[in-house]
Design a protein around this motif. Structure first.
Motif, short mmCIF file in Angstrom:
data_model
loop_
_atom_site.label_atom_id
_atom_site.label_comp_id
_atom_site.label_asym_id
_atom_site.label_seq_id
_atom_site.Cartn_x
_atom_site.Cartn_y
_atom_site.Cartn_z
N LYS A 25 0.87 -1.08 -0.21
CA LYS A 25 0.11 0.07 -0.04
C LYS A 25 1.07 1.17 0.00
O LYS A 25 1.95 1.14 0.35
N PRO A 26 0.37 2.58 -0.49
CA PRO A 26 1.33 3.64 -0.46
C PRO A 26 1.20 3.85 1.09
O PRO A 26 0.66 3.62 2.12
N TRP A 27 2.52 4.66 1.10
CA TRP A 27 2.88 5.29 2.33
C TRP A 27 1.59 6.14 3.02
O TRP A 27 1.13 6.73 2.23
N PHE A 28 1.44 6.05 4.25
CA PHE A 28 0.11 6.61 4.81
C PHE A 28 0.24 8.24 4.43
O PHE A 28 -0.94 8.52 3.91
N TYR A 29 1.06 8.83 4.66
CA TYR A 29 0.92 10.20 4.45
C TYR A 29 0.85 10.71 2.94
O TYR A 29 0.10 11.66 2.56
N LYS A 30 1.36 9.70 2.07
CA LYS A 30 1.27 10.05 0.68
C LYS A 30 -0.30 9.52 0.29
O LYS A 30 -0.81 10.31 -0.61
N TYR A 31 -0.73 8.50 0.92
CA TYR A 31 -2.14 8.29 0.68
C TYR A 31 -3.33 9.33 1.21
O TYR A 31 -3.88 9.69 0.63
N VAL A 32 -2.86 9.86 2.28
CA VAL A 32 -3.72 10.90 2.81
C VAL A 32 -3.63 12.04 1.89
O VAL A 32 -4.59 12.70 1.78
N GLU A 33 -2.45 12.50 1.11
CA GLU A 33 -2.48 13.73 0.27
C GLU A 33 -3.37 13.43 -0.73
O GLU A 33 -3.80 14.45 -1.45
N THR A 34 -3.67 12.21 -1.23
CA THR A 34 -4.62 12.16 -2.26
C THR A 34 -6.21 12.51 -1.91
O THR A 34 -6.86 12.61 -2.71
N LYS A 35 -6.26 12.67 -0.55
CA LYS A 35 -7.47 13.04 0.04
C LYS A 35 -7.81 14.57 -0.09
O LYS A 35 -9.11 14.76 0.28
N PHE A 36 -6.82 15.13 -0.42
CA PHE A 36 -7.03 16.80 -0.33
C PHE A 36 -8.00 17.32 -1.23
O PHE A 36 -8.91 18.17 -1.13
N GLN A 37 -8.28 16.54 -2.54
CA GLN A 37 -9.19 17.04 -3.30
C GLN A 37 -10.57 17.04 -3.02
O GLN A 37 -11.48 18.13 -3.10
N ALA A 38 -11.03 15.91 -2.55
CA ALA A 38 -12.37 15.48 -2.35
C ALA A 38 -12.75 14.99 -0.80
O ALA A 38 -13.78 14.68 -0.69
N GLY A 39 -11.66 14.61 -0.08
CA GLY A 39 -11.91 14.05 1.21
C GLY A 39 -12.44 12.61 1.23
O GLY A 39 -11.93 11.94 0.28
N GLY A 40 -13.22 12.34 1.88
CA GLY A 40 -13.90 10.85 1.93
C GLY A 40 -13.75 10.27 3.39
O GLY A 40 -13.13 11.10 4.36
N SER A 41 -14.23 8.99 3.30
CA SER A 41 -14.18 8.12 4.66
C SER A 41 -13.94 6.71 4.39
O SER A 41 -14.05 6.20 3.22
N GLU A 42 -13.41 6.02 5.50
CA GLU A 42 -13.20 4.54 5.32
C GLU A 42 -12.91 3.98 6.55
O GLU A 42 -12.85 4.59 7.59
#
Length: 542
Positions: free
Chosen positions: A302-319
């Protein structure tokens, strides 16, 4: 120069090449060696616990430590060296290398979880139990530590005598606030149980941030929280820095004590106007119906966590994230330090083929660090965690970026308490105007700055001495505190300005520490002259 030898010229070429290609070097040599080293250390620990341990009970192991200290006391005063544990420097997560060769070293082989009290929600453990071991023991039982550091190799005792905080700290405070009882061998060889309301309450408030200068820790009792198997994580994009500060003050309960705060709260700042706030709550999940919403962020591919979180900047989301994976989410990339070591480490192909080797073990990196490497890397890296009032977050970020030109930045809101007892250890009571109305605590935050400063990456002028001393001055000016696992650049007078040593020094006198343990400043100051080396580094650039 004509006087240079062949080895001087070879070194002059090799060192820059190694720096430019450090990712390849780490992949080929460091990661495999780190894995073998870690397996060997684990095997040795298992062998010692299973077959070589001389004392089967906690009481007998503590008695041996007590006997060693008592025997040390019988030596002539002029022959006695100050005490410390025999735990090697490379096993700690501190960036410094305290010189134990000049000390009288006492083995403290205490690695067991002793008991759990499910009625009172506490666990009693020996100091060398790691965060990873605690998680694996507690989570299947439905509990976790109230404050769980994200790095699995951290020990419960190291956090107790140092400091720890995490994304639950806006609800419970620093790690020290979750400790119910310490068991300590004092400098005169006595074993004492230390609590907030017994005759050793003065020692209780000074043991945190003391770094082994007040006694030898033999066990501690910690608060637990009941948990659920998953964390429901919501990602909130923040597009303005001032909005981030207001949002964290609100979500942490820093404005209204009755605000329904989440179980977990943190933010990662990627740029001046780019941050993501993470809001987490304990959750049950129907894994059959919502399997597609479950994300085990610790899988090696899986992507490193902070890199993955950066992808959430545009639209947010939940999981939903499995609890243990959430608690150790930053472990693989050591927050984001590994990116500076292996720039291509988050590439999908690298993760698929070699991700299981991560992270390089901090113990191995310290074990293989020479004095020359220490001096070279210190000037080109920054590792700082700083506790400061949350309402100064805008200024914190601006100052850190100005000095280090470094993103991402980590932000964890955290309570700091006024225990209403006058002097309360090395941290002063927060000023009255900062207390959350109707409470005895103020909302602070940890600002984490890790990795290679931007100036170094871009081959621009950088003076680490100037940068660090300016950051320390800013921290003192706003009433904050530097974590002492990292290099400090303060003079002793400046150190005393940052930390309150009034009660600490009374405790050292009462418990016979002055002739038994080094002082706090002596223990935590770097073993190298960081100011001189930093200034020399700057001169060479000129």
């Amino acid at each position: 120069m004509s006087g240079d030898t062949f080895w001087d010229r070879a070194k002059a070429r090799l060192v820059p090449w190694l720096e430019e290609n450090r990712g390849l070097v780490i992949l080929i040599f460091v990661l495999p060696a780190s894995l073998v080293f870690d397996l060997f250390v684990r095997f040795r620990v298992w062998l010692n616990r299973a077959f070589l341990q001389k004392h089967p009970t906690h009481e007998s192991r503590v008695q041996e430590i007590q006997d060693r200290v008592t025997a040390w006391r019988t030596q002539p005063t002029k022959d006695r060296k100050l005490l410390c544990t025999a735990r090697p420097n490379w096993q700690s997560l501190s960036t410094t290398f305290f010189d134990k060769t000049k000390m009288h070293q006492v083995p403290v082989d205490l690695h067991d979880i002793l008991s759990i009290d499910e009625q009172n929600l506490t666990v009693t453990a020996e100091p060398n139990v790691t965060v990873r071991e605690a998680c694996k023991y507690l989570i299947p039982k439905g509990y976790t530590l109230a404050v769980t550091l994200e790095i699995g190799d951290a020990t419960l005792g190291g956090l107790a005598f140092g400091v720890g905080m995490t994304t639950h700290s806006h609800k419970v405070g620093l790690y020290q606030e979750t400790i119910v009882e310490y068991e300590v061998v004092t400098g005169d060889g006595k074993v004492v149980k230390v609590t907030a309301d017994n005759e050793h309450s003065d020692l209780f408030y000074c043991l945190p941030w003391s770094h082994g200068t007040l006694g030898l820790l033999t066990s501690l009792k910690l608060k637990l929280v009941r948990v659920k198997p998953y964390v429901h994580m919501t990602y909130l994009p923040m597009r303005q820095q001032e909005t981030l500060c207001r949002q964290l003050m609100k979500l942490s309960g820093g404005i209204d004590k009755d605000f329904q705060t989440p179980d977990f709260l943190e933010a990662t700042v990627y740029d001046k106007d780019k941050a993501v706030v993470m809001v987490g709550t304990f959750a049950e999940v129907d894994t059959l119906k919502k399997w597609w919403k479950i994300n085990d962020v610790c899988r090696w591919w899986k992507p490193w966590f902070y890199k993955y979180v950066e992808t959430k900047f545009q639209a947010g989301g939940s999981e939903y994230i499995p609890l243990e994976s959430y608690l150790l989410r930053h472990n693989r990339a050591i927050f984001w330090v590994v990116e500076d070591m292996i720039p291509f480490g988050n590439h999908p192909l690298f993760r698929a083929l070699f991700g299981w080797l991560l992270p390089p073990k901090p113990a191995f990196l310290k074990f293989t660090t020479t004095k020359a490497v220490r001096e070279m890397t210190f000037a080109k890296q920054v590792f700082q965690d700083i506790v400061m009032p949350l309402d100064t977050l805008d200024e914190q970020i601006e100052r850190a970026v100005e000095l280090f030109e470094k993103y991402p930045l980590l932000v964890y809101p955290c309570r700091v308490y006024d225990h209403q007892r006058g002097a309360q250890g090395q941290l002063r009571a927060p000023p009255k105007h900062r207390l959350v109305p109707g409470t005895n605590y103020a909302m602070f935050n940890d600002l984490g700055v890790y990795g290679t400063p931007g100036q170094v990456k871009d081959h621009k002028f950088y003076n680490p001495t100037h940068a660090m001393r300016e950051m320390e001055k800013f921290t003192r000016d706003v009433g904050g505190y530097s974590f002492l696992y990292a290099d400090i650049f303060m003079t002793e007078a400046e150190f005393r300005e940052m930390f309150d040593l009034e009660l600490y020094e009374k405790v050292r006198e009462r418990y016979h520490c002055n002739d038994a343990f080094p002082s706090l400043y002596e223990k935590v100051r770097p073993e190298i002259d960081v100011i001189e080396i930093g200034n020399e580094f700057a001169k060479k650039q000129n």
